[in-house]
Write a protein that holds these residues in place. Structure first.
Motif, mmCIF file in Angstrom:
data_model
loop_
_atom_site.group_PDB
_atom_site.id
_atom_site.type_symbol
_atom_site.label_atom_id
_atom_site.label_comp_id
_atom_site.label_asym_id
_atom_site.label_seq_id
_atom_site.Cartn_x
_atom_site.Cartn_y
_atom_site.Cartn_z
ATOM 1 N N MET A 95 2.058 -5.361 2.855
ATOM 2 C CA MET A 95 0.822 -5.796 3.495
ATOM 3 C C MET A 95 0.793 -7.308 3.686
ATOM 4 S SD MET A 95 -1.981 -3.454 1.515
ATOM 5 C CE MET A 95 -3.291 -3.780 2.694
ATOM 6 N N ARG A 124 0.856 -1.186 0.000
ATOM 7 C CA ARG A 124 0.000 0.000 0.000
ATOM 8 C C ARG A 124 0.892 1.237 0.000
ATOM 9 N NH1 ARG A 124 -4.614 0.973 4.511
ATOM 10 N NH2 ARG A 124 -2.874 0.657 5.939
ATOM 11 N N MET A 179 -0.909 -6.454 7.227
ATOM 12 C CA MET A 179 -2.336 -6.233 6.967
ATOM 13 C C MET A 179 -3.016 -5.710 8.221
ATOM 14 S SD MET A 179 -3.724 -7.383 3.959
ATOM 15 C CE MET A 179 -5.051 -8.578 4.105
#
Lengths: 115, 115
Positions: free
Chosen positions: A46, A36, A60
């Motif tokens: 992530m 990201r 995440m």
């Protein structure tokens, strides 16, 4: 097409909706990574997946985010109940095999805008 | 582009001059250090890497220097061209990832080439 394919390239969602981002790795690559990139920041790891397995999801968020890489079809990054802070560019990368030289092949990204 | 923001350090270079982009890394255990280039609206693209047991590596128009004593990495671009305008990220691998490409990116430097 030889490259990593991501779609959609641009996605607009309202707060509370779901976003699904898809990634097809390069031909012959079985390892998929999602990163990201928030505005004014670098890329943040992530999740790393192999076919049908999540290997490392340490980057995440614990809630609302999930990823999969089914036996058939692309890898999917799913964001439920999106909030404005989810607005970012999401990049998928692939690599051909195990190996740790740092060389990743990136797609063009999916840019999510949450209204 | 989406990776560029007000907080990214910027280097402005005249076309034809040499560029030097610097980076400080954090993980002394990394065994590969990598430079990626990200053009506006695109995904990052691998440029060159250097293994930790080396202090210099040359590619086509690019040279990477590694100083492990001060944890410093630099990318030199010879005869900078307008097509070199992009954001450049240094990155390092995690040697304890278990054999996959767990890559940590720095914050990036925007290179502007003045025609």
């Amino acid at each position: 097409n030889a490259g990593v394919m991501q779609n959609p390239r641009h996605l607009v969602r309202r707060r509370g909706q779901e976003a699904r981002l898809r990634c097809s790795p390069m031909k012959g690559h079985s390892h998929v990574y999602w990163y990201r990139q928030l505005p004014e920041e670098g890329l943040k790891f992530m999740v790393y997946l192999q076919k049908e397995n999540i290997i490392d999801e340490s980057g995440m968020p614990k809630e609302r985010f999930s990823a999969e890489f089914p036996k058939e079809g692309p890898s999917i990054l799913r964001i439920q109940q999106v909030v404005r802070g989810d607005s970012a560019a999401y990049f998928c990368a692939s690599s051909p095999s195990r190996g740790n030289t740092g060389e990743l092949f990136f797609g063009e990204g999916s840019r999510l805008t949450v209204l | 582009g989406e990776s560029v923001g007000l907080h990214l350090p910027t280097l402005s270079v005249q076309e034809g001059d040499n560029s030097i982009i610097n980076c400080a890394y954090s993980n002394s255990a990394s065994d590969y250090f990598i430079w990626y280039k990200q053009e506006s609206g695109k995904g990052p693209q691998f440029i060159i890497d250097i293994r930790s047991n080396m202090d210099k590596r040359q590619g086509q128009r690019v040279t990477v220097l590694l100083n492990k004593t001060v944890k410093h990495l630099s990318l030199q671009i010879a005869a900078t061209q307008p097509g070199d305008s992009a954001v450049y990220f240094c990155a390092e691998n995690d040697p304890f990832s278990g054999g996959y490409q767990k890559v940590t990116f720095g914050t990036g430097t925007k290179l502007q080439v003045i025609p």
